[in-house]
Structures are given as structure tokens and as C-alpha cells.
Motif scaffolding. Structure first.
Motif, mmCIF file in Angstrom:
data_model
loop_
_atom_site.group_PDB
_atom_site.id
_atom_site.type_symbol
_atom_site.label_atom_id
_atom_site.label_comp_id
_atom_site.label_asym_id
_atom_site.label_seq_id
_atom_site.Cartn_x
_atom_site.Cartn_y
_atom_site.Cartn_z
ATOM 1 N N GLU A 95 0.946 -1.375 0.053
ATOM 2 C CA GLU A 95 -0.116 -0.170 -0.006
ATOM 3 C C GLU A 95 0.727 1.377 0.162
ATOM 4 O OE1 GLU A 95 -4.249 1.510 1.921
ATOM 5 O OE2 GLU A 95 -3.221 0.011 2.749
ATOM 6 N N ASP A 96 1.865 1.271 0.653
ATOM 7 C CA ASP A 96 2.936 2.377 0.766
ATOM 8 C C ASP A 96 3.480 2.851 -0.865
ATOM 9 O OD1 ASP A 96 4.534 0.329 0.515
ATOM 10 O OD2 ASP A 96 6.020 1.109 1.900
ATOM 11 N N ARG A 97 3.244 1.976 -1.707
ATOM 12 C CA ARG A 97 3.803 2.338 -3.123
ATOM 13 C C ARG A 97 2.741 2.242 -4.283
ATOM 14 N NH1 ARG A 97 9.115 1.891 -4.337
ATOM 15 N NH2 ARG A 97 8.477 3.386 -5.689
ATOM 16 N N LEU A 98 1.556 2.044 -3.637
ATOM 17 C CA LEU A 98 0.168 2.043 -4.407
ATOM 18 C C LEU A 98 0.102 3.326 -5.399
ATOM 19 C CD1 LEU A 98 -2.369 0.867 -5.317
ATOM 20 C CD2 LEU A 98 -3.580 1.900 -3.325
ATOM 21 N N ASP A 99 0.252 4.588 -4.868
ATOM 22 C CA ASP A 99 0.239 5.670 -5.658
ATOM 23 C C ASP A 99 1.185 5.780 -6.782
ATOM 24 O OD1 ASP A 99 -2.230 6.696 -4.345
ATOM 25 O OD2 ASP A 99 -0.848 7.977 -3.044
ATOM 26 N N ASP A 100 2.502 5.085 -6.257
ATOM 27 C CA ASP A 100 3.650 5.081 -7.273
ATOM 28 C C ASP A 100 3.189 4.141 -8.606
ATOM 29 O OD1 ASP A 100 5.106 6.902 -5.882
ATOM 30 O OD2 ASP A 100 5.810 5.164 -4.696
ATOM 31 N N TRP A 158 -7.255 -1.117 -14.063
ATOM 32 C CA TRP A 158 -6.808 -0.267 -15.153
ATOM 33 C C TRP A 158 -6.586 -0.995 -16.640
ATOM 34 C CZ3 TRP A 158 -4.611 4.706 -13.877
ATOM 35 C CH2 TRP A 158 -4.601 4.937 -12.662
ATOM 36 N N ARG A 214 0.116 3.359 -9.419
ATOM 37 C CA ARG A 214 -0.828 4.055 -10.369
ATOM 38 C C ARG A 214 -0.331 5.126 -11.134
ATOM 39 N NH1 ARG A 214 -4.557 5.360 -4.620
ATOM 40 N NH2 ARG A 214 -5.891 3.475 -5.134
ATOM 41 N N SER A 215 0.648 5.948 -10.928
ATOM 42 C CA SER A 215 1.584 6.588 -11.818
ATOM 43 C C SER A 215 2.111 6.182 -12.924
ATOM 44 C CB SER A 215 2.360 7.609 -11.087
ATOM 45 O OG SER A 215 1.627 8.133 -10.063
ATOM 46 N N GLN A 225 -0.703 5.061 -15.247
ATOM 47 C CA GLN A 225 -1.430 6.117 -15.970
ATOM 48 C C GLN A 225 -0.273 6.596 -16.906
ATOM 49 O OE1 GLN A 225 -2.470 9.362 -13.252
ATOM 50 N NE2 GLN A 225 -4.096 9.947 -14.511
ATOM 51 N N TRP A 265 -3.948 -4.058 -3.393
ATOM 52 C CA TRP A 265 -3.015 -3.806 -2.254
ATOM 53 C C TRP A 265 -3.339 -4.564 -1.040
ATOM 54 C CZ3 TRP A 265 -6.418 -0.754 -4.947
ATOM 55 C CH2 TRP A 265 -7.516 -0.069 -3.923
ATOM 56 N N GLU A 321 -8.561 -2.451 -7.717
ATOM 57 C CA GLU A 321 -9.151 -1.396 -8.779
ATOM 58 C C GLU A 321 -8.358 -1.848 -10.064
ATOM 59 O OE1 GLU A 321 -7.557 2.372 -7.256
ATOM 60 O OE2 GLU A 321 -5.609 2.225 -8.236
#
Length: 383
Positions: free
Chosen positions: A130-135, A160, A137-138, A141, A176, A158
Motif C-alpha cells: 500500500e505504501d507504493r500504491l500511488d507510485d 486499469w 498508479r502513476s 497512468q 493492495w 481497482e
């Protein structure tokens, strides 16, 4: 429940799948046999495996042979375009030093199948902390993937989507948590699965996958859930839990496991009291290959007791599953977050649920949702 016709077709396909050269079913003279058999092949996800196991599909009705070969060709083409998409993804993940593990179909395709395209699937499941989830996602994207808002009730993953422009749309389900249920998460935890992941170099030099023991347990959980709530094929949910491609998964996983793996599997099943479930899927594998499961391991599993996780997997009641998941959440913070995410869907979901009231203010829709949720969970036999 399967009809006798479907059962006969499935048994015939299973024999064909392992190369036993079965005679056509008695139902083969039906006018709709080719259509029925083709539908079952799609449900089981085995077109390419059949074509390459039964070269030429000799003796099959022409119409069924033609549709199966066409399906197999599309399956192989999809795999190649999906692999290229994944290679680009893992390149970017490596550049950003993001540790992940492929799960389920893609993990199995490139770890235990001689031809990855045999393992038909509709997406790739990717686990990330979870601590790298946003990375992560980036990365998706930046590669041109677009996020599809998850349906309400799906809490820890989720989807994609990536449009290839040539008729295929590839999906990466980003997770996650290993499983979406807090109760089931007590068995398979993110850090443990990532720590014990194995190299998946047939797909990419840095790709990793869930190890055979945990992959088998995760597969057993997913199969049980599908048997209760249905598996989506061609837009319809079929309440069946015995797809032949899953039986092949267990068979090939068994072939990949050494003595240490078997010991760990029995220990894990005993620790979490899920031996009954693990024993049942191993017997599914035995239906395709009688000697793929060590009899000692099976005897050990059959002697173990069941517990909370098995009770959860036997329930279809929303109220009882909610109570079990809530009890499995760690601490007050997780419990509050779990309740809030289930009780407070977004505006789009509210208006889709109550189309006749879509012009109501949001607070009124939320009150209506809460009232319905409370009503469902206080009824003794809520489903």
C-alpha cells in the motif's frame, strides 16, 4: 446445478484435455451439440489447450472444430498482445523500484504452463504494497492505462484498462491486499506473499509471482467464492466452481511442488483450519491426474479440523459475512474504515442504485442507502 447434458459434455472435455482420446458424447447427435459444447469450452477457458492437446481435433463435428480453432487463435493472439503490454509495465515498475507480485492467471501462465497462452484469463492481477500504491498508479497512468471506478463493495483493488487500438483491451487489476475480504486476508497477507514471491523471468527479468503454496490457497479461495456467487462468462454469472482451467492450475501447481512445499501447505492449512478446502481442490486435480497429489499430504489434510475461515467460505448471508470481516479487522481504525467504505458509496453508485431518485440531494440518497443497509443486516436470514 448442471444438467445431465452439460455434465456429459464436461466429462468428455476433461478426457480430451488430458489426451485420453474419448469418444464423442451420446449427446453429439443433438442439433445444438456444437453450440452447447462451444459454450462449455468458453466457460472452462480451454480452447487453446484442447487444440494443442488434440491436434486437429480429429473426430469432432466440423462446426465445433471450427469454432474451437477460431477461439484458440484469438486466445493466442490476445496472449501475445497482453505480454507486450505487461513487459512495458514491468519495465516502468523496475525503473521506479516498485516491488510487485503477479497473482492468479498471469502468475500461473508464466510459471507452471509450458505455453502461457493456455492459461486463458481476462486480466492480470498485480499485488503491490500500500505504501507504493500511488507510485504504481502513476506508472499505469503514464503508460496510457485508464482507471475504471471500482464497483461499490470492492475495497482493496481497482481495474486499469489499456486499449491496444487493434481490438484488444487489456486490464490490470491492481491489488493492495491479496484478497478483498478482511477475514480471508488473515490467511494471505501482503508482506508475507511479497516476501515469498518467486521470479517470473519467462515474463520479464524483474517480474515476480506468488509462490506455488500461496497460489494454490488463493486459487482455492477464489474458486469457492465463484461457486457461491457465480463466475462471469459472456455477461452472465454462472454459479459454478469447477472450471477445467482451474483443475489444470491445481494439477500443474502440484507438479511444481517439492516436499518442502507440501509440508508448508499442510502447515498453512492446519494453522488456519482450511484443510477441508485445500483437500477438495487437490482432489479436483486428481480427477485429471490421479498421482499428482502425495497420498500422505492428502491424508494429513483430511484429518484436520475447520475453523472461522471455512465458516466464512460457507456463508452467502451478507450480514454474517460482514460480521466475520468486521471481527477480522485489526483495531478500531480498521473497523471504522471498513464500515465507512461499505456504508458510504460515492454519488455515482447511489444514483445508479436508486435511478428513480437520481435528482434527490446526496444526503437524502445516503440516508436511504443507510436505511436499506441497516435493514439488510438486522434481518436474521439476510442474503
Amino acid at each position: 446445478m448442471k444438467t445431465s447434458v452439460v455434465l456429459e459434455i464436461d466429462n468428455w472435455l476433461a478426457r480430451e484435455l488430458v489426451g485420453r482420446g474419448a469418444a464423442l458424447p451420446m449427446q453429439a447427435d443433438r442439433s445444438d451439440f456444437a453450440e452447447l459444447a462451444s459454450s462449455r469450452i468458453r466457460f472452462h477457458g480451454i480452447a487453446l489447450a484442447l487444440v494443442e492437446t488434440r491436434v486437429g481435433l480429429d473426430g469432432w463435428p466440423a462446426a465445433l472444430r471450427e469454432t474451437t480453432v477460431d477461439e484458440a487463435q484469438m486466445q493466442a493472439l490476445w496472449e501475445e498482445t497482453h505480454r507486450r503490454t505487461l513487459v512495458s509495465m514491468f519495465d516502468r515498475l523496475a525503473e521506479n523500484d516498485i516491488r510487485t507480485a503477479a497473482m492468479k492467471g498471469t502468475a500461473l501462465a508464466y510459471s507452471i504452463y509450458a505455453n502461457p497462452a493456455w492459461r486463458r484469463r481476462g486480466d492480470t492481477d498485480l499485488l503491490v504494497s500500500e505504501d507504493r500504491l500511488d507510485d504504481a498508479r502513476s506508472v499505469l497512468q503514464a503508460l496510457g492505462f485508464r482507471l475504471l471506478k471500482p464497483p461499490h463493495g470492492l475495497l482493496f483493488q481497482e481495474s486499469w484498462y489499456f486499449d491496444t487500438g487493434i481490438g484488444f483491451e487489456h486490464v490490470v487489476d491492481l491489488h493492495w491486499r491479496v484478497l478483498d475480504s478482511p477475514r480471508l486476508q488473515t490467511v494471505l497477507q501482503v508482506d508475507d506473499v511479497l516476501h515469498h514471491s518467486i521470479p517470473l523471468t519467462r515474463l520479464h527479468p524483474v517480474a515476480r509471482a506468488v509462490d506455488p503454496v500461496r497460489a494454490l490457497v488463493q486459487g482455492a479461495f477464489n474458486q469457492r467464492e465463484h461457486s457461491l456467487f457465480g463466475y462471469g462468462v459472456e455477461g452472465k454469472a454462472k454459479p459454478e466452481g469447477d472450471r477445467l482451467i482451474w483443475a489444470m492450475d491445481y494439477w500443474y501447481l502440484c507438479r511444481a511442488m517439492d516436499e518442502h512445499h507440501w509440508q508448508r501447505l499442510v502447515q498453512l492449512a492446519d494453522q488456519h483450519k482450511i484443510a477441508e478446502l485445500i483437500s477438495s481442490v487437490l482432489k479436483t486435480a486428481q480427477a485429471l491426474c490421479a498421482d499428482c497429489v502425495p497420498l500422505v499430504a492428502l491424508a494429513q489434510l483430511d484429518s484436520r479440523r475447520s475453523g472461522n475461515v471455512m465458516a466464512y467460505l460457507s456463508k452467502t448471508s451478507r450480514r454474517r459475512r460482514f460480521a466475520s470481516d468486521l471481527a477480522a479487522c485489526k483495531g478500531a481504525g480498521e473497523k471504522v474504515s471498513f464500515i465507512a467504505r461499505l456504508a458510504l458509496p460515492d454519488d455515482d453508485h447511489l444514483r445508479a442504485t436508486f435511478p428513480e431518485a437520481k435528482k434527490w440531494p446526496t444526503f437524502a440518497l445516503r440516508l436511504r442507502w443507510l436505511a436499506r443497509t441497516i435493514s439488510r443486516h438486522v434481518k436474521p436470514y439476510s442474503s
